[in-house]
Design an enzyme around this catalytic site. Sequence first.
Site, PDB file in Angstrom:
ATOM      1  N   HIS A  78       0.711  -1.282   0.155  1.00  0.00           N
ATOM      2  CA  HIS A  78       0.059   0.015   0.093  1.00  0.00           C
ATOM      3  C   HIS A  78       0.799   1.380   0.155  1.00  0.00           C
ATOM      4  N   SER A 172      12.054   8.107 -12.909  1.00  0.00           N
ATOM      5  CA  SER A 172      11.857   9.315 -12.208  1.00  0.00           C
ATOM      6  C   SER A 172      12.916  10.138 -12.752  1.00  0.00           C
ATOM      7  N   GLU A 257      11.836  13.217  -0.808  1.00  0.00           N
ATOM      8  CA  GLU A 257      10.682  12.420  -1.391  1.00  0.00           C
ATOM      9  C   GLU A 257       9.434  12.944  -0.793  1.00  0.00           C
ATOM     10  N   SER A 270      -1.929  27.058  -6.109  1.00  0.00           N
ATOM     11  CA  SER A 270      -1.725  28.697  -5.895  1.00  0.00           C
ATOM     12  C   SER A 270      -2.584  29.027  -7.287  1.00  0.00           C
ATOM     13  N   HIS A 304      15.038  13.119  11.375  1.00  0.00           N
ATOM     14  CA  HIS A 304      13.685  13.367  12.114  1.00  0.00           C
ATOM     15  C   HIS A 304      12.816  12.069  12.061  1.00  0.00           C
ATOM     16  N   HIS A 305      13.198  11.182  11.255  1.00  0.00           N
ATOM     17  CA  HIS A 305      12.581  10.095  11.114  1.00  0.00           C
ATOM     18  C   HIS A 305      13.137   8.924  12.130  1.00  0.00           C
ATOM     19  N   THR A 330       7.008  27.033   4.978  1.00  0.00           N
ATOM     20  CA  THR A 330       5.833  26.483   4.554  1.00  0.00           C
ATOM     21  C   THR A 330       4.678  27.422   5.023  1.00  0.00           C
ATOM     22  N   LYS A 333       3.839  30.221   2.494  1.00  0.00           N
ATOM     23  CA  LYS A 333       3.118  29.572   1.671  1.00  0.00           C
ATOM     24  C   LYS A 333       1.303  29.733   2.156  1.00  0.00           C
TER      25      LYS A 333
HETATM   26  C1  HEA Z   1      -0.001   9.025  -0.988  1.00  0.00           C
HETATM   27  C2  HEA Z   1       0.163   8.094  -0.141  1.00  0.00           C
HETATM   28  C3  HEA Z   1      -1.233   7.574   0.585  1.00  0.00           C
HETATM   29  C4  HEA Z   1      -2.428   7.655  -0.039  1.00  0.00           C
HETATM   30  C5  HEA Z   1      -3.308   8.160  -0.829  1.00  0.00           C
HETATM   31  C6  HEA Z   1      -3.088   6.420   1.459  1.00  0.00           C
HETATM   32  C7  HEA Z   1      -4.491   6.475   1.609  1.00  0.00           C
HETATM   33  C8  HEA Z   1      -4.886   5.622   2.417  1.00  0.00           C
HETATM   34  N1  HEA Z   1      -4.290   4.998   3.339  1.00  0.00           N
HETATM   35 FE1  HEA Z   1      -2.104   4.728   3.626  1.00  0.00          FE
HETATM   36  N2  HEA Z   1      -0.195   4.761   3.763  1.00  0.00           N
HETATM   37  C9  HEA Z   1       0.623   5.530   3.060  1.00  0.00           C
HETATM   38  C10 HEA Z   1       0.525   6.390   2.160  1.00  0.00           C
HETATM   39  C11 HEA Z   1      -0.705   6.413   1.584  1.00  0.00           C
HETATM   40  N3  HEA Z   1      -2.099   6.141   1.933  1.00  0.00           N
HETATM   41  C12 HEA Z   1       2.096   5.070   3.221  1.00  0.00           C
HETATM   42  C13 HEA Z   1       3.423   5.696   2.798  1.00  0.00           C
HETATM   43  C14 HEA Z   1       1.918   4.289   4.544  1.00  0.00           C
HETATM   44  C15 HEA Z   1       2.897   3.544   5.476  1.00  0.00           C
HETATM   45  C16 HEA Z   1       3.310   2.313   5.044  1.00  0.00           C
HETATM   46  C17 HEA Z   1       4.239   1.333   5.874  1.00  0.00           C
HETATM   47  O1  HEA Z   1       4.054   1.561   7.283  1.00  0.00           O
HETATM   48  O2  HEA Z   1       5.161   0.854   5.387  1.00  0.00           O
HETATM   49  C18 HEA Z   1       0.511   4.212   4.654  1.00  0.00           C
HETATM   50  C19 HEA Z   1      -0.136   3.083   5.845  1.00  0.00           C
HETATM   51  C20 HEA Z   1      -1.558   3.202   5.890  1.00  0.00           C
HETATM   52  C21 HEA Z   1      -2.080   2.474   7.113  1.00  0.00           C
HETATM   53  C22 HEA Z   1      -1.305   1.958   8.147  1.00  0.00           C
HETATM   54  C23 HEA Z   1      -1.021   0.619   8.082  1.00  0.00           C
HETATM   55  C24 HEA Z   1      -0.216  -0.237   9.026  1.00  0.00           C
HETATM   56  O3  HEA Z   1       0.548   0.799   9.873  1.00  0.00           O
HETATM   57  O4  HEA Z   1      -0.192  -1.325   9.313  1.00  0.00           O
HETATM   58  C25 HEA Z   1      -3.336   2.681   6.990  1.00  0.00           C
HETATM   59  C26 HEA Z   1      -4.414   2.218   8.104  1.00  0.00           C
HETATM   60  O5  HEA Z   1      -5.432   2.534   8.160  1.00  0.00           O
HETATM   61  C27 HEA Z   1      -3.545   3.287   5.779  1.00  0.00           C
HETATM   62  C28 HEA Z   1      -4.878   3.685   5.460  1.00  0.00           C
HETATM   63  C29 HEA Z   1      -5.295   4.533   3.996  1.00  0.00           C
HETATM   64  C30 HEA Z   1      -6.283   4.648   3.821  1.00  0.00           C
HETATM   65  C31 HEA Z   1      -7.772   3.919   4.094  1.00  0.00           C
HETATM   66  C32 HEA Z   1      -6.395   5.498   2.435  1.00  0.00           C
HETATM   67  C33 HEA Z   1      -7.408   5.880   1.523  1.00  0.00           C
HETATM   68  O6  HEA Z   1      -7.373   7.311   1.426  1.00  0.00           O
HETATM   69  C34 HEA Z   1      -7.527   5.164   0.259  1.00  0.00           C
HETATM   70  C35 HEA Z   1      -8.619   5.511  -0.462  1.00  0.00           C
HETATM   71  C36 HEA Z   1      -8.692   4.931  -1.971  1.00  0.00           C
HETATM   72  C37 HEA Z   1      -9.168   3.726  -2.436  1.00  0.00           C
HETATM   73  C38 HEA Z   1     -10.010   2.937  -1.415  1.00  0.00           C
HETATM   74  C39 HEA Z   1      -9.454   3.265  -3.652  1.00  0.00           C
HETATM   75  C40 HEA Z   1     -10.563   3.406  -4.371  1.00  0.00           C
HETATM   76  C41 HEA Z   1     -11.661   2.590  -4.470  1.00  0.00           C
HETATM   77  C42 HEA Z   1     -11.725   1.405  -4.769  1.00  0.00           C
HETATM   78  C43 HEA Z   1     -10.694   0.554  -5.481  1.00  0.00           C
HETATM   79  C44 HEA Z   1     -12.909   0.390  -4.673  1.00  0.00           C
HETATM   80  C45 HEA Z   1     -13.046  -0.476  -3.617  1.00  0.00           C
HETATM   81  C46 HEA Z   1     -13.950   0.632  -2.322  1.00  0.00           C
HETATM   82  C47 HEA Z   1     -14.226  -0.169  -1.224  1.00  0.00           C
HETATM   83  C48 HEA Z   1     -14.315  -1.643  -1.111  1.00  0.00           C
HETATM   84  C49 HEA Z   1     -14.963   0.515  -0.176  1.00  0.00           C
HETATM   85  N4  HEA Z   1      -2.344   3.478   5.152  1.00  0.00           N
HETATM   86  C1  HEA Z   2       3.471  15.234   1.429  1.00  0.00           C
HETATM   87  C2  HEA Z   2       4.401  14.645   2.615  1.00  0.00           C
HETATM   88  C3  HEA Z   2       4.667  15.309   3.745  1.00  0.00           C
HETATM   89  C4  HEA Z   2       4.970  16.386   4.063  1.00  0.00           C
HETATM   90  C5  HEA Z   2       4.739  17.840   3.337  1.00  0.00           C
HETATM   91  C6  HEA Z   2       5.686  16.632   5.369  1.00  0.00           C
HETATM   92  C7  HEA Z   2       5.796  17.578   6.201  1.00  0.00           C
HETATM   93  C8  HEA Z   2       6.229  17.532   7.417  1.00  0.00           C
HETATM   94  N1  HEA Z   2       6.819  16.605   8.173  1.00  0.00           N
HETATM   95 FE1  HEA Z   2       6.219  14.588   7.595  1.00  0.00          FE
HETATM   96  N2  HEA Z   2       6.006  12.669   7.174  1.00  0.00           N
HETATM   97  C9  HEA Z   2       5.415  12.325   5.827  1.00  0.00           C
HETATM   98  C10 HEA Z   2       5.092  12.938   4.864  1.00  0.00           C
HETATM   99  C11 HEA Z   2       5.156  14.562   5.043  1.00  0.00           C
HETATM  100  N3  HEA Z   2       5.493  15.103   5.806  1.00  0.00           N
HETATM  101  C12 HEA Z   2       5.657  10.816   5.843  1.00  0.00           C
HETATM  102  C13 HEA Z   2       5.010   9.911   4.695  1.00  0.00           C
HETATM  103  C14 HEA Z   2       5.812  10.315   7.089  1.00  0.00           C
HETATM  104  C15 HEA Z   2       6.159   8.994   7.573  1.00  0.00           C
HETATM  105  C16 HEA Z   2       7.174   8.217   6.956  1.00  0.00           C
HETATM  106  C17 HEA Z   2       7.245   6.826   7.585  1.00  0.00           C
HETATM  107  O1  HEA Z   2       7.703   6.606   8.541  1.00  0.00           O
HETATM  108  O2  HEA Z   2       6.538   5.897   6.779  1.00  0.00           O
HETATM  109  C18 HEA Z   2       6.414  11.686   7.909  1.00  0.00           C
HETATM  110  C19 HEA Z   2       6.703  11.702   9.090  1.00  0.00           C
HETATM  111  C20 HEA Z   2       7.533  12.752   9.946  1.00  0.00           C
HETATM  112  C21 HEA Z   2       8.275  12.646  11.078  1.00  0.00           C
HETATM  113  C22 HEA Z   2       8.828  11.077  11.580  1.00  0.00           C
HETATM  114  C23 HEA Z   2       7.855  11.102  12.559  1.00  0.00           C
HETATM  115  C24 HEA Z   2       8.282   9.572  13.275  1.00  0.00           C
HETATM  116  O3  HEA Z   2       8.389   8.828  12.626  1.00  0.00           O
HETATM  117  O4  HEA Z   2       8.417   9.710  14.393  1.00  0.00           O
HETATM  118  C25 HEA Z   2       8.392  13.751  11.230  1.00  0.00           C
HETATM  119  C26 HEA Z   2       9.323  14.367  12.433  1.00  0.00           C
HETATM  120  O5  HEA Z   2       9.690  15.362  12.473  1.00  0.00           O
HETATM  121  C27 HEA Z   2       7.791  14.697  10.309  1.00  0.00           C
HETATM  122  C28 HEA Z   2       7.913  16.253  10.318  1.00  0.00           C
HETATM  123  C29 HEA Z   2       7.220  16.903   9.368  1.00  0.00           C
HETATM  124  C30 HEA Z   2       7.261  18.499   9.300  1.00  0.00           C
HETATM  125  C31 HEA Z   2       7.892  19.340  10.253  1.00  0.00           C
HETATM  126  C32 HEA Z   2       6.681  18.698   8.119  1.00  0.00           C
HETATM  127  C33 HEA Z   2       6.418  20.017   7.568  1.00  0.00           C
HETATM  128  O6  HEA Z   2       7.011  20.260   6.325  1.00  0.00           O
HETATM  129  C34 HEA Z   2       5.235  20.858   7.802  1.00  0.00           C
HETATM  130  C35 HEA Z   2       5.148  22.362   7.762  1.00  0.00           C
HETATM  131  C36 HEA Z   2       3.863  22.804   7.845  1.00  0.00           C
HETATM  132  C37 HEA Z   2       3.130  23.507   8.671  1.00  0.00           C
HETATM  133  C38 HEA Z   2       3.839  23.607  10.384  1.00  0.00           C
HETATM  134  C39 HEA Z   2       1.814  24.006   8.807  1.00  0.00           C
HETATM  135  C40 HEA Z   2       1.738  25.456   8.096  1.00  0.00           C
HETATM  136  C41 HEA Z   2       2.588  26.450   8.638  1.00  0.00           C
HETATM  137  C42 HEA Z   2       2.155  27.399   9.579  1.00  0.00           C
HETATM  138  C43 HEA Z   2       0.527  27.704   9.205  1.00  0.00           C
HETATM  139  C44 HEA Z   2       3.061  28.541   9.914  1.00  0.00           C
HETATM  140  C45 HEA Z   2       2.941  28.729  11.497  1.00  0.00           C
HETATM  141  C46 HEA Z   2       3.304  27.660  12.133  1.00  0.00           C
HETATM  142  C47 HEA Z   2       4.063  27.554  13.067  1.00  0.00           C
HETATM  143  C48 HEA Z   2       5.251  28.235  13.487  1.00  0.00           C
HETATM  144  C49 HEA Z   2       4.006  26.196  14.202  1.00  0.00           C
HETATM  145  N4  HEA Z   2       7.240  13.999   9.545  1.00  0.00           N
HETATM  146 CU   LIG Z   3      10.650  13.632   6.837  1.00  0.00          CU
END
Ligand code: HEA
Ligand code: HEA
Ligand SMILES: [Cu+2]
Lengths: 527, 376, 295
Positions: A78, A172, A257, A270, A304-305, A330, A333
């Site tokens: 997923h 990519s 990424e 935007s 931070h991860h 951010t 923006k």
């Molecule tokens: C862009 C990235 C993205 C998006 C869009 C989503 C979308 C969703 N994710 Fe995602 N998710 C991740 C990125 C994303 N996730 C990542 C990176 C992880 C971490 C993986 C890891 O731990 O390694 C994660 C892990 C993760 C977990 C944790 C799993 C775990 O820790 O074991 C869960 C649990 O609820 C979850 C739920 C969902 C759900 C419900 C959606 C929904 O938004 C999805 C909705 C879309 C559909 C459902 C498809 C369209 C519909 C159909 C095909 C028809 C069939 C529909 C029905 C039968 C109702 N995701």
């Molecule tokens: C599109 C994807 C996306 C984006 C944009 C971000 C944005 C950010 N992420 Fe996130 N992050 C993920 C995707 C993303 N992340 C994913 C996929 C993981 C999990 C990966 C995994 O383990 O599977 C993760 C995990 C993750 C972790 C690790 C957590 C953990 O595993 O313990 C942390 C820790 O620092 C973090 C921090 C942040 C921060 C600080 C931002 C910042 O960029 C956010 C900045 C934005 C704001 C703060 C809001 C707007 C700001 C204002 C309104 C200004 C004023 C605000 C203040 C002064 C408070 N992210």
């Molecule tokens: Cu990060």
Amino acid sequence: MSAVADTHTQEHHHGPARGISRWLLTTNHKDIGTMYLVFSFAMFLLGGSMAMVIRAELFQPGLQIVEPEFFNQMTTMHGLIMVFGAVMPAFVGLANWMLPLMIGAPDMALPRMNNWSFWLLPCAFLILVSTLFMQGGAPNFGWTFYAPLSTTYGPPSTTFFIFAIHIMGVSSIMGAINVIATILNLRAPGMTLMKMPLFVWTWLITAFLLIAVMPVLAGVVTMMLMDINFGTSFFDASGGGDPVLFQHVFWFFGHPEVYIMILPAFGAISHIVSAFSRKSLFGYSSMVYAVGAIALLSFIVWAHHMFTVGVPLAGQLFFMYATLLIAVPTGVKVFNWVTTMFRGSLSFEAPMLFAVAFIVLFTIGGFSGLMLAIAPADFQYHDTYFVVAHFHYVLVPGAIFGIFAAAYFWLPKWTGHMYDETLAKTHFWMSFVGMNLAFFPMHFLGLAGMPRRIPDYALQFADFNMVSSIGAFMFGATQLLFLFIVVKCVRGGEKAPAKPWDGAEGLEWTLPSPAPYHTFETPPEIK
Amino acid sequence: MRVRGKRLTPVVALLGLLSPAMAMADWTLNMSPGVTGTSNQIFSLHMTILWICVAIGVVVFGVMFWSILAHRKSQGHKPANFHENTVVEILWTIVPFAILVAMAIPATATLVEMYDTTDADLDIRVTGYQWKWQYEYVDQEFGYFSNLATPADQIRNRQNKGENYLLEVDNPLVIPVGQKVRFLLTSNDVIHSWWVPAFGVKKDAIPGFINEAWVKVEEPGTYRGQCTELCGKNHGFMPVVVEAVPQDEYDTWVADQKAAAEKERELTQKDWTMEELMARGEQTYQTTCASCHQPDGSGSPPAFPALKGSAIATGDVQGHLDIVVNGKSGTAMQAFGSQLSEVDLAAVVTFERNAWGNNTGDMVTPKQVLDFKNQQ
Amino acid sequence: MADNQSYYVPEQSKWPIVATVGLGVTLYGVASILVNGNQGESTTASWVMFFVGALIMAYMLFGWFGSVIREGRAGLYSDQMDRSFRWGMGWFIFSEVMFFAAFFGALFYVRMFAVPWLGGEGDRGSSSMLWEGFNATWPLIQNPDPEAFPGPSEVVGPWGLPLINTILLVSSSFTITVAHHALKADNRQKLKLWLGLTIALGLAFLVLQAEEYVHAYQELQLTLDSGIYGSTFFMLTGFHGAHVTLGTLMLIIMLVRIFKGHFTADSHFGFEAAAWYWHFVDVVWLGLFVFVYIL
Ligand code: HEA
Ligand code: HEA
Ligand SMILES: [Cu+2]
Ligand code: CUA
């Protein structure tokens, strides 16, 4: 040689070829864009179905429908499919369609390579998905594939997974090279860098990030490949390596990424916010600088991860401070978007609804990101559903809503028809409610102590999990509506004028709708 | 005020919808402060950031919803024409920056304290295994394994789930209150992570390396947590349970542990009957081996071979002993020679050779196991 | 940007899809060779697959580059197109730099953090409890677990073959520049000579490198599975060697094209791209020489 010259003379004046060869052999950016978008949506459905399996298993405590091993495969696939198959290709698709139109170019700079970038993706995902049917099952070590779970203890299919990642990486990188060459070299005369539309800017910077970090991902999977098959000890302490080395290299890729998955959405949002506020974007140049700052900072925050892996104190502090800093650009923006709306003349067609939800919900996701960035607090949040809530808030109403908004915004330009506004609004509201219902409770679950990546949980987590699953099913089912809306729009509907949105600005709206197969063969002049 | 009202409606509606259920169920919304200085500091950090974010959110979304309500085209609002202002850009760069600095200061202080593992009163080595924890009291020289105690029947929904479903173990970690306990965390196979929320301690257990963490609990009680790093199929089934007890109780417990270990050693010399060994073997098998090879010995090939009918489990005794005692490096099959007593090893091997239709009739005695170990 | 030539957008092309199939089949073949091999199953079919894929790739490379060359020589490419190629090649090289950066990063991390920690120094020094008798040194001769990973008996000294190789590569960077100037001055004879010399230097490098590997494997017991020193050593020098091979091939193709009369004094991007690549390979080697061999 003469054959080449011949084709050259005819090629500018006919439409697409017929049949399957149009798609297999095309060099047209619009065709390739379409293929990317279709592929990405297919992957979204596939990855989403896996999420449905996850949510169904988590509906109640106890093991009901899948075995833990399969559950882990679902979680892994997923994550991988959504990140590499749904979100990234969707943005590349938008780039293919829109960049040439926005900068007044005849096509992408390297059209054949463009086609190759696309076709590598189905190839990579074919290999990746085929692992589900291999002996020992698909990758089951999470989308972050930490060693040694993925090396010494990984299933045999890991080697196939590695090559799938390599192919995605090639795709990519070439896609990104193409984007950069197009933007830097094919702008219409007079379009200086600081006149470029924001979507173009965000993609330029995204492409830079891609070229900088995809090779690092390739590097880390190559080290895995060597550890698994050739006896090296990169991630094995008994040979002097370190499992944590894997995490450093992975997250050096992984953090940029996540911005790759959001910056193009920033760009599209935007345009949309400004169009439906009927007011030009507030603070264009600071928007550009902010994206640049986010991209640069994204290279120095990766650990931070890894706050709980035992990074030395000084490192811990450095990465905490650097991560906090990202909130500043951010925030710039977010403030600029809000100020763009302020005292505008707002209307709420589907693209704008998605854009407004994007701003609010992405900010909430950003806030939780900021909380995660506080290292001591992350000791409590890390690897719990709080993190899952964070990243779904930035990815689903962030990346995915951004893509929906862009799709609705540009669908008239692509198809020549208006989409069904009522259905689109329904799509929005159902998605909005479903998504919040699915992911908001995850904050509570995480704070109450539920770890992520578990197929079964203690009883105190039962209620919110049920709510979350219901929301997820609702959100998932709603996406079928989107499919319906798009198909309907492609097949017919009200004719779209060249510029269906009265507040929109940009070259793409000077073209008729649908945009002709070949556009801007002679570049337009920008004042 | 209009603005805030609008924002809250969906939340209120949602709460209303859920309220009947809320009365009876567990709808924990927030982190709990925990029972240590560290966990309390983390909690207050958490609340501070949370409120800062809420406040910023109220301001930002407030302005936004104001525009949404007041500046609509449908209400005939004409767009203004401004699109730049350097002063506000600078302002909204500096103000968030200042807020961040204010947040970073207490966070830094807390972190520095968490990292100070010096001057511990007691060292405990915590080793993660697929899928259990080993606790070794480094100074007192004894240790033991801590396995999930929830019966498979509860997990498979064949039995009602108990109160501490998935959060109960056979042998909890026992620590004295009021003492600074230092944990030396490592792992035997993949990365695990040892977490007790009430302590504010979460640290990865990494094979080949040792991480340090510490805790000082003031309040006696039982504290539960889980492994929080994906470590394979049973990652969801390796809980952590810690009992913090008063010092005197702790001392008696330590003495008991040592005595029990002594007794265990004596058992090796006893003459065992087949029945005794089978009974004990079954028990050992279910706690130690069943997580991979399944309670009925069917395994889940190809990752985990079936023992029912396995060539090794029905073949030569030495080969069987070898894989159980020494494990197989590079696979999940661990070296159980150092994990189980001779009695348990003998029992489990005997059991495997005679259960599920593996009717070899062989009986392996603890003495045989001891000899086997000594040969090496 | 102001020139009024139209930008060449090629007609439909079969090469991308051929390339996709080729790459997919090749890598699927490699993966199944490895996986089946590890499980002790037959790898014949996998090898066949691999070779079929490789053939398709070779066919594609000839075909695709062939048509690019034909189009270029037919004058279809404007200056703007030329710039696209330049950006493309430049960013491609940047991606290669990042690929090597991952391995250099691994090397630095291991040397500065992992190995000292295992030996008892620094923040995670208590790790040394797990590895009795282990001494942290670099290059690592004795691994933490010498049974699982028997270390090399000796390390590779920098001042023998590696130094010669450094001299070879650095001078090849010089010779290719001379060749380039000759091309710009339209002195084809000199061009052929100096390009030929560059290729010879590249080949000499590869031969010496191979010799060094044989020496390492046979006499020093320095192998891929001799612990982290061997891992990083072979990973870095190996990938570099692969890039030298590729670069040499590119140069050979350029030489062939020059003999066929391709390139003019002011239009020879193919040659320049190969030269850029060659310089990049050279710079990576200097990094290797310093960080893998000397320090
Ligand atoms: C862009 C990235 C993205 C998006 C869009 C989503 C979308 C969703 N994710 Fe995602 N998710 C991740 C990125 C994303 N996730 C990542 C990176 C992880 C971490 C993986 C890891 O731990 O390694 C994660 C892990 C993760 C977990 C944790 C799993 C775990 O820790 O074991 C869960 C649990 O609820 C979850 C739920 C969902 C759900 C419900 C959606 C929904 O938004 C999805 C909705 C879309 C559909 C459902 C498809 C369209 C519909 C159909 C095909 C028809 C069939 C529909 C029905 C039968 C109702 N995701
Ligand atoms: C599109 C994807 C996306 C984006 C944009 C971000 C944005 C950010 N992420 Fe996130 N992050 C993920 C995707 C993303 N992340 C994913 C996929 C993981 C999990 C990966 C995994 O383990 O599977 C993760 C995990 C993750 C972790 C690790 C957590 C953990 O595993 O313990 C942390 C820790 O620092 C973090 C921090 C942040 C921060 C600080 C931002 C910042 O960029 C956010 C900045 C934005 C704001 C703060 C809001 C707007 C700001 C204002 C309104 C200004 C004023 C605000 C203040 C002064 C408070 N992210
Ligand atoms: Cu990060
Ligand atoms: Cu052990 Cu997860």
